[in-house]
Design an enzyme around this catalytic site. Structure first.
Site, PDB file in Angstrom:
ATOM      1  N   CYS A  28       0.718  -0.850   0.417  1.00  0.00           N
ATOM      2  CA  CYS A  28       0.123   0.175  -0.159  1.00  0.00           C
ATOM      3  C   CYS A  28       0.907   1.015   0.094  1.00  0.00           C
ATOM      4  O   CYS A  28       2.108   1.127  -0.854  1.00  0.00           O
ATOM      5  CB  CYS A  28      -0.865  -0.207   1.135  1.00  0.00           C
ATOM      6  SG  CYS A  28      -0.045  -0.221   3.039  1.00  0.00           S
ATOM      7  N   HIS A 591      25.557  -0.279  14.945  1.00  0.00           N
ATOM      8  CA  HIS A 591      25.544  -1.110  13.253  1.00  0.00           C
ATOM      9  C   HIS A 591      26.940   0.108  13.260  1.00  0.00           C
ATOM     10  O   HIS A 591      26.916   1.219  12.681  1.00  0.00           O
ATOM     11  CB  HIS A 591      24.586   0.134  12.902  1.00  0.00           C
ATOM     12  CG  HIS A 591      24.007  -0.537  11.268  1.00  0.00           C
ATOM     13  ND1 HIS A 591      24.858   0.316   9.898  1.00  0.00           N
ATOM     14  CD2 HIS A 591      22.693  -0.940  10.816  1.00  0.00           C
ATOM     15  CE1 HIS A 591      24.247  -0.564   9.545  1.00  0.00           C
ATOM     16  NE2 HIS A 591      23.115  -1.261   9.593  1.00  0.00           N
TER      17      HIS A 591
END
Length: 670
Positions: A28, A591
């Site tokens: 969507c 990260h």
């Protein structure tokens, strides 16, 4: 040619359980919507911590990966890499097995979203066009309807709605695993019969052979028969209808499945569609179509009953709960009702109260943006505000208001008040177009509604004026309530910076003092380097703060150490990202670099394994900084607290140098 979303697409495919676990995939405005054979095979925690993914939601039988406004680009790459293009239309053979054990509501929501999602963009586009043409007639006069300009443009807008069964046949055939061409031929027959043989629908001016259920919403005229059986034709016909074609396609899929089993392969190619149509089409005209029409009319009548009991309460509930339903994907249960109301009654005063939600959400975000001193929040708030004004609220909901709870409640409350006002004044929508600023044409009646309802010109101006006034009221209420009630939950660092040579030590002492005073504690720097704010990180997923709060470090050496005592909760195989659950309950994500997952583990050497217990200062990963930079990658390393909502605050001094083990982040307990 490589695409910038290749790495993200591969991570998504791998962590939804692999290609073999995917039954179907659609998208969507902001989400990839997977239907999986076994959701337990999906690595939800890994996906939630992945760069470029806002969150993951499991609801309505779907596994929804929230990406953001660039989801169409990600979807294309996922489809290409996973080679899902042809398979998503044929995997339906596994549908029954996948549906076993699921709640009926989950199955219904999954079916509705699968059928309607592919057409939503055009549904909005053509609805807007019809509304704008209605406004043009209102401003320029009825003579404009006689121009070629009006006729051609109206053909675009109204043509979509008239042939809606044809388009739904395509998406429903994919969903129910019916041959797509067979399904579309069935829809063509429904529409063609009325156009080519009007005598079957209206008798060509002749009196009907019989009238069934006269005076009720079940009323049907019979002008012709098929093999002696009455052909009950609905008054509105099948053009623009929704429910009849969906039920017909579902039934046709069962018929086709039967013929595929019994027809010899040598003639299966043409005999299966022939026999499927010969059985399905007459039964659709005789039984399925009338029953579906009665069901459609009954839904419309039920909406009118609910609305008639208390328009104020009915519209207030829709507006208040719509955003909650969106979060869980349950709003799909109301979308067909809204479309059905437009088809059966030419208007909707009930479900259309959802129009106010995007403005309420946008106003809340605007107030937060202007009030906050948090640079990270300011960075993500403005694009979320713009998206909300344009009718896309997911970035605001998932990135800002829902994590902080109170702003989300305010947005729902303000929308509810606006919905109540809509109900009190009987504000009416006439078509299903866009949301946000693109939704105002929904309240301008197109020509077919004017003709069917005899809408006077003053009513056209009334609805448009009232919805504009109510929208302003909702935005003012949401803004003021947020401005007054929302309190900043991220304490700012106190005191002036120490001299440069003592900045690291002074900041560390300040952090420790803040944490001790508030009953919290500090986390150490996992590597040496320069500390910078998250909003300076060149990656939207980190700089926006949607993955967590914290800081980033531009490393001075290629070693990462444990910032606290805890457990390695996640370790990417590539070694570029580590998840740690601290003993104090903080969930951390380290990260190393931006997009370094694309290096596929090159230059990274993990020194621990997932599940290992570590002590503060233990070596976790070694990486070759120079070689990573040589490949063109930024080595800036975000240090995030992903469950920051569980704490009263997460702070960290930036624009300073740290060494491994120095105080980096202060966690304030609730």
């Amino acid at each position: 040619m490589a695409n910038k979303y290749d790495g993200l697409a591969r991570i998504i495919i791998q962590n939804v359980g692999g290609k073999s676990n995917v039954i179907s995939l659609t998208h969507c405005i902001t989400r990839l919507r997977f239907k999986l054979k076994d959701e337990s095979k999906a690595n939800t925690d890994v996906l939630k911590e992945t760069d470029g993914i806002v969150t993951v939601i499991q609801s309505g039988g779907q596994y929804q990966v929230v990406i953001g406004n660039h989801v169409p680009d990600v979807y294309k790459v996922v489809m290409q890499i996973g080679k899902f293009q042809a398979e998503t239309a044929t995997e339906g053979a596994d549908e029954p097995a996948a549906s076993q054990g699921r709640k009926p509501l989950d199955v219904i929501i999954d079916i509705l979203s699968g059928v309607f999602t592919p057409i939503l963009a055009l549904l909005c586009a053509t609805g807007i066009l019809k509304g704008l043409l209605g406004l043009a007639v209102f401003l320029l006069g009825n003579s404009f309807k006689d121009t070629g300009t009006y006729m051609l443009l109206y053909s675009i807008g109204d043509g979509f709605f008239y042939f809606l069964p044809f388009l739904l046949a395509w998406s429903a055939s994919r969903k129910f695993n019916l041959d797509i061409m067979t399904g579309m031929t069935l829809a063509a027959a429904l529409i063609y019969a009325e156009v080519k043989f009007p005598a079957i629908a209206n008798g060509g001016g002749a009196e009907p052979l019989m009238v069934l259920f006269s005076g009720s919403f079940l009323e049907s005229n019979v002008y012709k028969t098929f093999a002696g059986l009455p052909i009950m034709w609905p008054k509105a016909g099948y053009g623009s209808s929704v429910v009849p074609i969906i039920l017909a396609i579902w039934f046709g899929s069962k018929v086709e499945k039967f013929w595929k089993k019994v027809i010899p392969d040598v003639v299966k190619n043409f005999m299966v569609p022939l026999l499927t149509l010969i059985v399905t089409a007459p039964l659709t005209f005789l039984i399925i179509g009338p029953i579906a029409t009665w069901l459609s009319n009954g839904i419309g009548a039920a909406c009118q009953v609910v609305y008639g009991v208390s328009p104020v309460i009915a519209c207030a509930l829709v507006a208040a709960l719509w955003q909650v339903l969106v979060i869980f994907g349950l709003h799909w249960g109301l979308v067909p009702i809204k479309l059905n109301n437009f088809q059966t009654m030419h208007f909707d005063r009930f479900i259309s109260a959802n129009f106010l939600c995007s403005f309420s959400q946008a106003a809340v975000v605007l107030a937060m943006m202007l009030k906050t001193k948090d640079k990270k929040l300011k960075t993500i708030a403005f694009p979320a505000f713009v998206s909300g004004i344009c009718g896309v609220t997911e970035p605001a909901i998932y990135g800002i208001t829902l994590p902080k709870k109170l702003p989300f409640y305010i947005s729902c409350g303000a929308a509810a008040i606006g919905g109540a006002v809509m109900g009190a004044f009987g504000v009416t929508a006439y078509t299903s177009g866009g949301l946000g600023v693109f939704g105002f044409p929904n309240f301008i009646p197109p020509q077919d509604s004017i003709d069917a309802l005899g809408i006077p010109s003053d009513r056209i101006l009334y609805d448009l004026k009232m919805i504009a006034i109510i929208t302003v009221i909702v935005m003012v209420l949401a803004f003021v309530a947020t401005w007054v009630l929302y309190k900043e939950d991220i304490p700012s660092a106190a005191g002036k910076a120490a001299p440069k040579e003592d900045a690291s030590a002074a900041s560390g002492k300040a952090l420790q003092a803040d944490a001790a005073t508030a009953g919290g504690e500090t986390l150490a720097a996992p590597l040496s380097g320069r500390v910078i704010p998250l909003n300076e990180v060149q990656d939207a997923a980190f700089s926006s703060g949607v993955l967590g709060q914290g800081v980033a470090i531009v490393p001075a050496e290629g070693r990462v150490y444990a910032p606290c005592d805890g457990v390695i909760s996640a370790l990417f195989p590539t070694g570029h990202a580590i998840g740690i659950t601290a003993d104090n309950g903080a969930e951390m994500l380290l990260h190393i670099g931006m997009d370094t997952v694309k290096l596929e583990g090159r230059y990274f050497t993990p020194r621990v394994e997932a599940g290992a217990q570590v002590r503060k200062g233990d070596l976790l990963v070694e990486f070759d900084m120079e070689k990573i930079k040589g490949e063109g990658y930024d080595v800036t390393t975000p240090v995030l607290i992903t469950n920051y909502m569980d704490f009263a605050g997460v702070t960290g001094e930036t624009d300073r140098d740290v060494k491994t083990g120095d105080a980096l982040i202060s966690i304030l307990k609730s």
